[in-house]
Design an enzyme around this catalytic site. Structure first.
Site, PDB file in Angstrom:
ATOM      1  N   ARG A   2     -27.922  22.595  60.287  1.00 58.24           N
ATOM      2  CA  ARG A   2     -26.835  23.452  60.783  1.00 58.24           C
ATOM      3  C   ARG A   2     -25.546  22.638  60.878  1.00 58.24           C
ATOM      4  O   ARG A   2     -24.459  23.138  60.641  1.00 58.24           O
ATOM      5  CB  ARG A   2     -27.183  24.061  62.150  1.00 58.24           C
ATOM      6  CG  ARG A   2     -25.984  24.764  62.780  1.00 58.24           C
ATOM      7  CD  ARG A   2     -26.314  25.714  63.937  1.00 58.24           C
ATOM      8  NE  ARG A   2     -27.331  25.225  64.821  1.00 58.24           N
ATOM      9  CZ  ARG A   2     -27.171  24.267  65.736  1.00 58.24           C
ATOM     10  NH1 ARG A   2     -26.007  23.670  65.899  1.00 58.24           N
ATOM     11  NH2 ARG A   2     -28.177  23.891  66.505  1.00 58.24           N
TER      12      ARG A   2
ATOM     13  N   TYR B 271      -7.396  42.607  54.840  1.00 57.42           N
ATOM     14  CA  TYR B 271      -8.781  43.018  54.575  1.00 57.42           C
ATOM     15  C   TYR B 271      -9.357  43.688  55.835  1.00 57.42           C
ATOM     16  O   TYR B 271      -9.153  43.208  56.955  1.00 57.42           O
ATOM     17  CB  TYR B 271      -9.605  41.784  54.178  1.00 57.42           C
ATOM     18  CG  TYR B 271     -11.072  42.066  54.113  1.00 57.42           C
ATOM     19  CD1 TYR B 271     -11.580  43.005  53.216  1.00 57.42           C
ATOM     20  CD2 TYR B 271     -11.958  41.428  54.968  1.00 57.42           C
ATOM     21  CE1 TYR B 271     -12.930  43.289  53.172  1.00 57.42           C
ATOM     22  CE2 TYR B 271     -13.314  41.698  54.930  1.00 57.42           C
ATOM     23  CZ  TYR B 271     -13.796  42.629  54.033  1.00 57.42           C
ATOM     24  OH  TYR B 271     -15.117  42.916  54.001  1.00 57.42           O
TER      25      TYR B 271
ATOM     26  N   ASP C 100      -5.393  33.655  53.459  1.00 59.54           N
ATOM     27  CA  ASP C 100      -6.610  34.126  52.805  1.00 59.54           C
ATOM     28  C   ASP C 100      -6.307  34.162  51.311  1.00 59.54           C
ATOM     29  O   ASP C 100      -5.543  35.005  50.846  1.00 59.54           O
ATOM     30  CB  ASP C 100      -6.992  35.515  53.337  1.00 59.54           C
ATOM     31  CG  ASP C 100      -8.340  35.985  52.793  1.00 59.54           C
ATOM     32  OD1 ASP C 100      -8.673  35.624  51.644  1.00 59.54           O
ATOM     33  OD2 ASP C 100      -9.047  36.727  53.509  1.00 59.54           O
TER      34      ASP C 100
ATOM     35  N   LYS D  45     -16.560  35.999  46.225  1.00 55.33           N
ATOM     36  CA  LYS D  45     -15.779  36.603  45.137  1.00 55.33           C
ATOM     37  C   LYS D  45     -15.608  35.600  43.991  1.00 55.33           C
ATOM     38  O   LYS D  45     -16.585  35.204  43.396  1.00 55.33           O
ATOM     39  CB  LYS D  45     -14.455  37.112  45.707  1.00 55.33           C
ATOM     40  CG  LYS D  45     -14.613  37.923  47.018  1.00 55.33           C
ATOM     41  CD  LYS D  45     -15.345  39.208  46.775  1.00 55.33           C
ATOM     42  CE  LYS D  45     -15.686  40.080  47.976  1.00 55.33           C
ATOM     43  NZ  LYS D  45     -15.412  39.732  49.318  1.00 55.33           N
TER      44      LYS D  45
HETATM   45  N1  PLP Z   1     -11.143  38.244  52.858  1.00 57.20           N
HETATM   46  C1  PLP Z   1     -10.942  39.089  51.840  1.00 57.20           C
HETATM   47  C2  PLP Z   1      -9.581  39.187  51.210  1.00 57.20           C
HETATM   48  C3  PLP Z   1     -11.996  39.888  51.367  1.00 57.20           C
HETATM   49  O1  PLP Z   1     -11.783  40.745  50.343  1.00 57.20           O
HETATM   50  C4  PLP Z   1     -13.269  39.788  51.987  1.00 57.20           C
HETATM   51  C5  PLP Z   1     -14.409  40.622  51.548  1.00 57.20           C
HETATM   52  O2  PLP Z   1     -14.264  41.539  50.771  1.00 57.20           O
HETATM   53  C6  PLP Z   1     -13.417  38.908  53.060  1.00 57.20           C
HETATM   54  C7  PLP Z   1     -12.344  38.136  53.459  1.00 57.20           C
HETATM   55  C8  PLP Z   1     -14.734  38.774  53.772  1.00 57.20           C
HETATM   56  O3  PLP Z   1     -15.628  38.064  52.970  1.00 57.20           O
HETATM   57  P1  PLP Z   1     -17.246  38.240  53.023  1.00 57.20           P
HETATM   58  O4  PLP Z   1     -17.542  39.616  52.536  1.00 57.20           O
HETATM   59  O5  PLP Z   1     -17.719  37.148  52.115  1.00 57.20           O
HETATM   60  O6  PLP Z   1     -17.641  38.054  54.449  1.00 57.20           O
END
Ligand code: PLP
Length: 371
Positions: free
Chosen positions: A52, A105, A176, A201
């Site tokens: 961990r 998001y 992000d 992604k």
């Molecule tokens: N940030 C963005 C721009 C996203 O599109 C997403 C998920 O679609 C996330 C964060 C969250 O990521 P996760 O689905 O891997 O938890």
């Protein structure tokens, strides 16, 4: 040819991260599927003691992404939401103010709203693409999130300008970079303090893992991110980190090919009589577009043969999403429409298939819509 006097480029470092560094000089670093590690002697804590806290596979992937982003180091989490949570815990001032884009998001919106509801801090959502609004929004803030391009309409934020405003107000900034990726945007060069990814992604890139990364700009922030990941148990498993590492080997190639496809599809979509508007920022592999109605979007998505209707983005295969019934289903209709997300809006994550095949699939599905 690029100048190599500064050492290998960040993309080269990602391709070679961890190669031939372990006992048998494996070109592909082994997956360390262990929860714990044997001490040599009482009182002698080894470099790795419990997975961990530290895991060699996870660390190779962390270093690869830190190199891609030009950051100091990184933590690897079980999801993008885990990376965002680590940043919030490490960086949001107690009972201070956190600012985020109005169209961030949905998971980020939910996370920050949930913390605010518990009184951990106040949250302010603002249109950070508008610098006048951003200047007002950051007053009194301790932490500012930026996300560019936005989802689903791919609007751009001037990250450098918002960061300058935020720093002047005494706030730290997290970018992000999931959508833009380090191929098209390097937030650390624009002044931010941390970068987060849903590595689910483009970084992992094969739609087979949920994974996150938070990249730190300094050793001090790295220590805080590490502590929160360890304390909350946010860290990713070794196998998932390996899938991320495997993904970053081909990351640049995939993103460049998918982006070339997306630019071509955006152009073709613009020329079709049923497409009311196309949203494409000029780079990257996401294209959104507007059909006249919900029914048109329904017929179109049902008629596609190759491109699946699915959540997520950034995989090698193209998928399409309908924000109104999928990612933005929880957003009240008035807020959705104010943000320009109509019933006929679709968001295409373009993959690396042959672009002619993608366009013939899209064109035949557009032709299926009764005019
Ligand atoms: N940030 C963005 C721009 C996203 O599109 C997403 C998920 O679609 C996330 C964060 C969250 O990521 P996760 O689905 O891997 O938890």
């Amino acid at each position: 040819m690029s100048d190599t006097s500064q050492g290998p480029s960040r993309f080269t470092r990602a391709v070679r991260a961890g190669a031939a560094t372990e006992t048998y000089r494996d070109l592909v670093p082994p997956i360390h599927l262990t929860s714990t590690y044997a001490f040599t002697e009482l009182g002698q804590t080894p470099q790795f003691d419990y997975s961990r806290s530290h895991n060699p596979t996870r660390e190779v992937f962390a270093h690869a992404v830190a190199a891609l982003e030009g950051g100091y180091d990184a933590v690897v989490t079980a999801s993008g939401m885990g990376a965002l949570t680590a940043c919030v815990e490490a960086m949001a001032p107690e009972r201070g103010l956190v600012v985020a884009p109005r169209d961030c998001y949905g998971g980020t919106y939910r996370l920050l709203s949930a913390y605010a509801a518990k009184g951990r801090f106040d949250v302010r959502f603002a249109d950070l693409t508008n610098l006048d609004e951003a200047a007002k929004a950051v007053v009194g803030a301790g932490l500012v999130f930026v996300e560019s391009p936005s989802n689903p309409l791919l609007r751009l934020t001037d990250i450098a300008a918002v960061t300058t405003l935020a720093h002047a107000a005494g706030a730290q900034v997290v970018a992000d970079n999931t959508f833009a990726t380090p191929v098209y945007c390097r937030p650390f060069e624009l002044g931010v303090d941390a970068v987060v990814h849903s590595a689910t992604k483009y970084l992992a890139g094969h739609s087979d893992v949920i994974l996150g990364v938070a990249v730190s700009g300094t050793p001090e922030l790295q220590a805080k991110l590490y502590d929160w990941c360890n304390t909350l148990g946010l860290t990713a498993g070794a196998f998932d980190a390996y899938l991320g590492l495997r993904g970053v080997r081909t990351f640049k190639l995939r993103v460049e090919q998918a982006s070339a496809n997306a630019a071509a599809l955006a152009e073709s979509l613009r020329g079709h009589r049923l497409v009311e508007e196309v949203f494409y920022p000029g780079f990257g592999a996401m294209v959104s577009f507007r059909l006249p109605s919900f029914e048109a979007a329904r017929v179109f998505t049902s008629a596609l043969h190759q491109i699946n209707l699915a959540e997520s983005l950034g995989g090698v295969e193209s998928i399409i999403a309908h924000p109104v019934t999928m990612s933005h289903a929880d957003v009240p209709e008035a807020a959705r429409l104010a943000a320009g997300i109509t019933d006929g809006t679709l968001r295409l994550s373009v993959g690396v298939e042959d672009v002619d095949d993608l366009w013939s699939d899209i064109r035949q599905a557009l032709d299926a819509i009764p005019s």
